[in-house]
Design an enzyme around this catalytic site. Sequence first.
Site, short mmCIF file in Angstrom:
data_model
loop_
_atom_site.label_atom_id
_atom_site.label_comp_id
_atom_site.label_asym_id
_atom_site.label_seq_id
_atom_site.Cartn_x
_atom_site.Cartn_y
_atom_site.Cartn_z
CG HIS A 415 -1.89 1.15 1.20
ND1 HIS A 415 -2.06 2.03 2.24
CD2 HIS A 415 -2.73 1.55 0.22
CE1 HIS A 415 -2.98 2.92 1.91
NE2 HIS A 415 -3.40 2.66 0.69
CD GLU A 417 -3.49 7.86 0.54
OE1 GLU A 417 -4.41 7.05 0.38
OE2 GLU A 417 -3.40 8.92 -0.13
CD GLU A 486 -8.30 8.10 -3.00
OE1 GLU A 486 -7.10 7.79 -2.98
OE2 GLU A 486 -9.17 7.49 -2.35
CD GLU A 504 -11.80 4.87 -3.95
OE1 GLU A 504 -12.37 4.57 -2.91
OE2 GLU A 504 -10.96 5.78 -4.03
CD GLU A 510 -13.11 3.97 0.32
OE1 GLU A 510 -12.33 3.01 0.25
OE2 GLU A 510 -12.76 5.15 0.14
C1 NOJ Z 1 -8.94 6.16 0.43
C2 NOJ Z 1 -9.07 4.82 -0.19
O1 NOJ Z 1 -10.18 4.76 -1.04
C3 NOJ Z 1 -9.16 3.80 0.91
O2 NOJ Z 1 -9.39 2.52 0.38
C4 NOJ Z 1 -7.90 3.84 1.72
O3 NOJ Z 1 -8.04 2.97 2.80
C5 NOJ Z 1 -7.64 5.24 2.26
N1 NOJ Z 1 -7.73 6.21 1.22
C6 NOJ Z 1 -6.27 5.36 2.88
O4 NOJ Z 1 -5.29 5.20 1.89
CA CA Z 2 -11.50 6.76 -1.99
#
Ligand code: NOJ
Ligand code: CA
Length: 716
Positions: A415, A417, A486, A504, A510
């Site tokens: 992951h 981010e 995103e 996504e 979510e």
């Molecule tokens: C938004 C993402 O859509 C989600 O899946 C993720 O857990 C969070 N950001 C943190 O990265």
């Molecule tokens: Ca998202």
Amino acid sequence: MLPKRVLVYFLCFTIFSKGIAQEIKATTASMQKVHLAFGLEQDGVPKYAVYFSGKQVIKPSRLGFKLKEGIALDSNFQIIKTDSVTVDETWKPVWGEVNQIRNHYKQLTFSLQQKSAPNLLLNIVFRLFEDGVGFRYEFPIQSNLKFFVVSKELTEFNLTGNHKTFWIPGDFDSNEYLYTTSQLSEVDAWKVPIISNGTVGDNIPDQYAVQTPLMMKTSDGLYINIHEAALINYPSMQLHVNRTTYGLSSNLVPDAVGNKAYLRTPAKTPWRTIIISDKATEILASKMILNLNEPSKVKDVSWIKPMKYIGVWWEMQIGKSSWDYTANVDSLSPAGKLIPHGRHGANTANVKRYIDFAAKHGIKGLLVEGWNTGWEEWTGIYKEENFDFVTPYPDFDIAEIARYSKQKGVQMIMHNETGGSATNYDRRMDTAFRLMNKFGYNSVKTGYVGQIIPRGEHHDGQWMVNHYLRAAQKAAQYKVMIDMHEPMRPTGLHRTYPNFLASEAGRGNEWNAFSEGSAPEHETILPFTRLMGGPMDYTPGIFKLRNYATGAPDRQMHTTLAKQLALYITICSPLQMAADLPENYEAHLDAFQFIKDVAVDWDDTKILEAEPGDYLTIARKEKGTSKWFLGAITDENSRSASLPLSFLDKGKKYVATVYSDGKDADWKSNPEDYKIEKFVVDSFTRLKLNLANGGGAAISFVPALASQLKEIKSYK
Ligand code: NOJ
Ligand code: CA
């Protein structure tokens, strides 16, 4: 097959413009029910029109550009050459809904030149398919245009009426909206609560801008979908809606200083796509967007493998644990160590618990979020240098996790981010991918929550479009599959970069964890909108449908449990999460069996029934086996369906395991009521399904063993 020349013929047709009827010479071409007309008005303005079964779908609509420094590339043209070609070929996607795709189109290229100095050149290329039209602009090499900046693309899609429209606002930074269903005349992006991925500022400056794919239905039952294909080195196209004329016009997402695209000749735009059918099912079956993308640029694709995965993830979404390790990175222990707050989800012991669960149930992948430092200060603060993508928190033993997961046969998913800091990710990507290679991670989920850095850039602008592609290319270089959260909404680029498995770029499951959630109709609209461009990492499979969100007892999913299962079929993705917590699956192992069994890669797909906003039923045949799977979903209204199983292989008996809503199921009052039945069926069976309000049904069809034919009753 080699391209054949096609006959292009000329006729006179009337273009109504500026209230005056002018006769112009137009070129027309047809592909079965689809008909195109292209011509120049007297002042040399290029216009096109589209018809379906003789009915006008797109009224004469303008094409062209305004460039910076007052350069008008929108009029004063003459046609200097017209080329045409027909192509009919089939190709095999690396993964996807079907194992081969026919690409059958007629192409017309109009080479235009301005009649006076600077005599600029512009090509407009149309491709007519049986299910619609794609077109793009090409800027050829020319002496009077080399480096240039697009200020506005003038493309129009002038519609013939006040169609019913499924839309989300034209937000430059987010696609994570609920769809509004309204007439075109009622579109108002400012009436919708703004999301914008945490970005502040003017991200929907146009009150009447909508995002694509835009799905519409005319009053006489024609379905029209407008989007784009092969978005590369160009901003995303949103559409401005003229609420009185029902004209749509291109609104390109700007950069930090308001420009749209920086190009150098030779250059080309993405394809603009208009998919048309009198059947909603055919919109979903269309392969036009994929066909308009280039073949794979990844030569060796042997390492690209669709998969299901679980994650140390939902527990953070529902507030049971957290991504961060400390409450405050500035307060250290006397020994100078970070002080843990004790709620960190990605700790070695917890991750091992998930590895054990995945191994036990044959779920291939495991995503772990919050494993690396930086989560204390990750979003909403415009911080450029935060995550380094390689430093684990002290309680996440990356080497031990690599060893343990390998021993258990579970594939770890990285992951990354970024918190929106794309510059930071650009600088660190190689290091991040090297770490993945070192510890055996063959896929990564990226994320861009928050304001984009370079500051002022937007998620959907040209700079970021190039960044996402850079990430996909870099991932391929390191043999890593990628799932982006995103990013800009997809445009079929997964044909060219098949390691770009999913994204996504839409409102995923979510949202039911951290907000009021999405209405039951949401998943019946997504396939007609967001999914037209490519797979979505929707994260289905929530089994505990109420009382899951810490501190928010009223929150609930907006589906029944059976509908969560059906989503594995109705939302197609080569990467499918089993999103709920292991303990919630342990409580319903009988229903979890469907998630264990369901495929993620397909030889064939049949869209059996569909109506955007109402219902959807899809059957898919697993790649390389004789198994079929079916998913049926409905909106807030219950529904009965009687389905001929004629898609099943003829002459074969199957055991159908039907996971459906229980007698008293209802998404709001009784979502966890489901039943599981087994029947012997064949291609002559007509199966009745009763879906609850907000409900669904999921079925696996497995060729029957001789012993099962005796034990299991035939469906009546
Ligand atoms: C938004 C993402 O859509 C989600 O899946 C993720 O857990 C969070 N950001 C943190 O990265
Ligand atoms: Ca998202």
